[in-house]
Design a protein around this motif. Structure first.
Motif, PDB file in Angstrom:
ATOM      1  N   ALA A 110       0.832  -1.209   0.000  1.00 52.60           N
ATOM      2  CA  ALA A 110       0.000   0.000   0.000  1.00 52.60           C
ATOM      3  C   ALA A 110       0.867   1.259   0.000  1.00 52.60           C
ATOM      4  N   MET A 111       1.998   1.202   0.691  1.00 59.49           N
ATOM      5  CA  MET A 111       2.875   2.379   0.783  1.00 59.49           C
ATOM      6  C   MET A 111       3.549   2.724  -0.539  1.00 59.49           C
ATOM      7  N   ARG A 112       3.506   1.830  -1.502  1.00 58.97           N
ATOM      8  CA  ARG A 112       4.044   2.169  -2.822  1.00 58.97           C
ATOM      9  C   ARG A 112       3.286   3.340  -3.435  1.00 58.97           C
ATOM     10  N   GLN A 113       1.987   3.439  -3.109  1.00 64.82           N
ATOM     11  CA  GLN A 113       1.133   4.448  -3.727  1.00 64.82           C
ATOM     12  C   GLN A 113       0.544   5.444  -2.735  1.00 64.82           C
ATOM     13  N   MET A 114       0.892   5.297  -1.459  1.00 63.38           N
ATOM     14  CA  MET A 114       0.312   6.172  -0.440  1.00 63.38           C
ATOM     15  C   MET A 114       1.417   6.849   0.357  1.00 63.38           C
ATOM     16  N   PRO A 115       1.135   8.021   0.900  1.00 57.14           N
ATOM     17  CA  PRO A 115       2.111   8.654   1.779  1.00 57.14           C
ATOM     18  C   PRO A 115       2.346   7.807   3.041  1.00 57.14           C
ATOM     19  N   LEU A 116       3.559   7.820   3.522  1.00 60.30           N
ATOM     20  CA  LEU A 116       3.929   7.062   4.716  1.00 60.30           C
ATOM     21  C   LEU A 116       3.010   7.366   5.895  1.00 60.30           C
ATOM     22  N   GLY A 117       2.856   8.646   6.208  1.00 59.11           N
ATOM     23  CA  GLY A 117       2.071   9.029   7.378  1.00 59.11           C
ATOM     24  C   GLY A 117       0.628   8.568   7.302  1.00 59.11           C
ATOM     25  N   THR A 118       0.027   8.716   6.149  1.00 57.94           N
ATOM     26  CA  THR A 118      -1.363   8.286   5.968  1.00 57.94           C
ATOM     27  C   THR A 118      -1.484   6.781   6.123  1.00 57.94           C
ATOM     28  N   ARG A 131     -13.126   5.147  27.155  1.00 55.38           N
ATOM     29  CA  ARG A 131     -12.540   4.217  26.184  1.00 55.38           C
ATOM     30  C   ARG A 131     -13.296   4.277  24.855  1.00 55.38           C
ATOM     31  N   LEU A 132     -14.616   4.378  24.916  1.00 51.34           N
ATOM     32  CA  LEU A 132     -15.418   4.476  23.691  1.00 51.34           C
ATOM     33  C   LEU A 132     -15.148   5.786  22.949  1.00 51.34           C
ATOM     34  N   VAL A 133     -14.996   6.873  23.683  1.00 49.54           N
ATOM     35  CA  VAL A 133     -14.681   8.157  23.054  1.00 49.54           C
ATOM     36  C   VAL A 133     -13.306   8.078  22.388  1.00 49.54           C
ATOM     37  N   ALA A 134     -12.335   7.484  23.077  1.00 50.24           N
ATOM     38  CA  ALA A 134     -10.992   7.362  22.513  1.00 50.24           C
ATOM     39  C   ALA A 134     -11.018   6.560  21.209  1.00 50.24           C
ATOM     40  N   ALA A 135     -11.741   5.439  21.197  1.00 52.25           N
ATOM     41  CA  ALA A 135     -11.859   4.636  19.978  1.00 52.25           C
ATOM     42  C   ALA A 135     -12.570   5.430  18.886  1.00 52.25           C
ATOM     43  N   GLY A 136     -13.589   6.178  19.253  1.00 52.63           N
ATOM     44  CA  GLY A 136     -14.298   7.008  18.285  1.00 52.63           C
ATOM     45  C   GLY A 136     -13.405   8.079  17.676  1.00 52.63           C
ATOM     46  N   LEU A 137     -12.519   8.636  18.475  1.00 51.23           N
ATOM     47  CA  LEU A 137     -11.587   9.636  17.956  1.00 51.23           C
ATOM     48  C   LEU A 137     -10.606   9.020  16.959  1.00 51.23           C
ATOM     49  N   ILE A 138     -10.191   7.785  17.229  1.00 46.77           N
ATOM     50  CA  ILE A 138      -9.307   7.105  16.283  1.00 46.77           C
ATOM     51  C   ILE A 138     -10.039   6.873  14.965  1.00 46.77           C
ATOM     52  N   VAL A 139     -11.287   6.420  15.039  1.00 47.95           N
ATOM     53  CA  VAL A 139     -12.082   6.216  13.824  1.00 47.95           C
ATOM     54  C   VAL A 139     -12.252   7.542  13.090  1.00 47.95           C
ATOM     55  N   ALA A 140     -12.527   8.615  13.808  1.00 51.14           N
ATOM     56  CA  ALA A 140     -12.663   9.930  13.178  1.00 51.14           C
ATOM     57  C   ALA A 140     -11.375  10.327  12.471  1.00 51.14           C
ATOM     58  N   GLY A 141     -10.246  10.020  13.067  1.00 44.57           N
ATOM     59  CA  GLY A 141      -8.962  10.314  12.440  1.00 44.57           C
ATOM     60  C   GLY A 141      -8.758   9.529  11.160  1.00 44.57           C
ATOM     61  N   ILE A 142      -9.142   8.262  11.175  1.00 45.92           N
ATOM     62  CA  ILE A 142      -9.027   7.428   9.977  1.00 45.92           C
ATOM     63  C   ILE A 142      -9.911   7.978   8.851  1.00 45.92           C
ATOM     64  N   VAL A 143     -11.149   8.304   9.194  1.00 45.10           N
ATOM     65  CA  VAL A 143     -12.076   8.848   8.189  1.00 45.10           C
ATOM     66  C   VAL A 143     -11.548  10.171   7.649  1.00 45.10           C
ATOM     67  N   THR A 144     -11.029  11.006   8.518  1.00 50.70           N
ATOM     68  CA  THR A 144     -10.484  12.303   8.084  1.00 50.70           C
ATOM     69  C   THR A 144      -9.298  12.101   7.144  1.00 50.70           C
ATOM     70  N   MET A 145      -8.419  11.150   7.445  1.00 54.95           N
ATOM     71  CA  MET A 145      -7.282  10.875   6.563  1.00 54.95           C
ATOM     72  C   MET A 145      -7.771  10.398   5.198  1.00 54.95           C
ATOM     73  N   LYS A 146      -8.798   9.561   5.184  1.00 56.09           N
ATOM     74  CA  LYS A 146      -9.336   9.079   3.906  1.00 56.09           C
ATOM     75  C   LYS A 146      -9.921  10.243   3.113  1.00 56.09           C
ATOM     76  N   LEU A 147     -10.674  11.101   3.768  1.00 59.21           N
ATOM     77  CA  LEU A 147     -11.290  12.228   3.073  1.00 59.21           C
ATOM     78  C   LEU A 147     -10.251  13.236   2.586  1.00 59.21           C
ATOM     79  N   ALA A 148      -9.141  13.325   3.307  1.00 50.67           N
ATOM     80  CA  ALA A 148      -8.100  14.280   2.943  1.00 50.67           C
ATOM     81  C   ALA A 148      -7.200  13.764   1.826  1.00 50.67           C
ATOM     82  N   SER A 149      -7.329  12.493   1.487  1.00 52.14           N
ATOM     83  CA  SER A 149      -6.421  11.912   0.482  1.00 52.14           C
ATOM     84  C   SER A 149      -6.929  12.125  -0.921  1.00 52.14           C
TER      85      SER A 149
END
Length: 104
Positions: free
Chosen positions: A49-57, A86-104
């Motif tokens: 996947a990193m062949r075509q994606m930025p390292l950080g993402t 714990r649920l809020v923390a997991a939700g924030l991680i999911v929000a970060g993943i979705v944000t990275m996808k939308l920003a790509s």
């Protein structure tokens, strides 16, 4: 296609994390074998996947999938404690993943 490969790499990260828990400190051979296979597959797919994606993402999404998936399976399979924090923390991680996808 790199996002699908990255998603599969994240799923394999969950597999090896659960297998590590099931290995009881690396003392049970089958869970250790599953863990090692999951690790190899996960790293291999991440590298592809990193062949075509930025390292950080790629790395952030991969670890996020593994973290949230392992968290959910810990709740379901091992009756780990559930709390609002714990649920809020997991939700924030999911929000970060979705944000990275939308920003790509």
């Amino acid at each position: 296609m790199p996002w699908l490969i990255l998603f599969l790499a994240g799923l394999l990260e969950i597999v090896w994390a659960v297998a590590m828990k099931q290995s009881h400190g690396l003392t049970r051979p089958w869970p250790v074998a599953i863990m090692l296979g999951g690790m190899i597959g996960s790293f291999w797919l991440l590298a592809i996947a990193m062949r075509q994606m930025p390292l950080g993402t790629a790395y952030m999404v991969w670890t996020g999938i593994g973290a949230v998936g392992s968290f959910v399976l810990g709740l379901v399979l091992f009756s780990e404690p559930v709390s609002a924090a714990r649920l809020v923390a997991a939700g924030l991680i999911v929000a970060g993943i979705v944000t990275m996808k939308l920003a790509s």
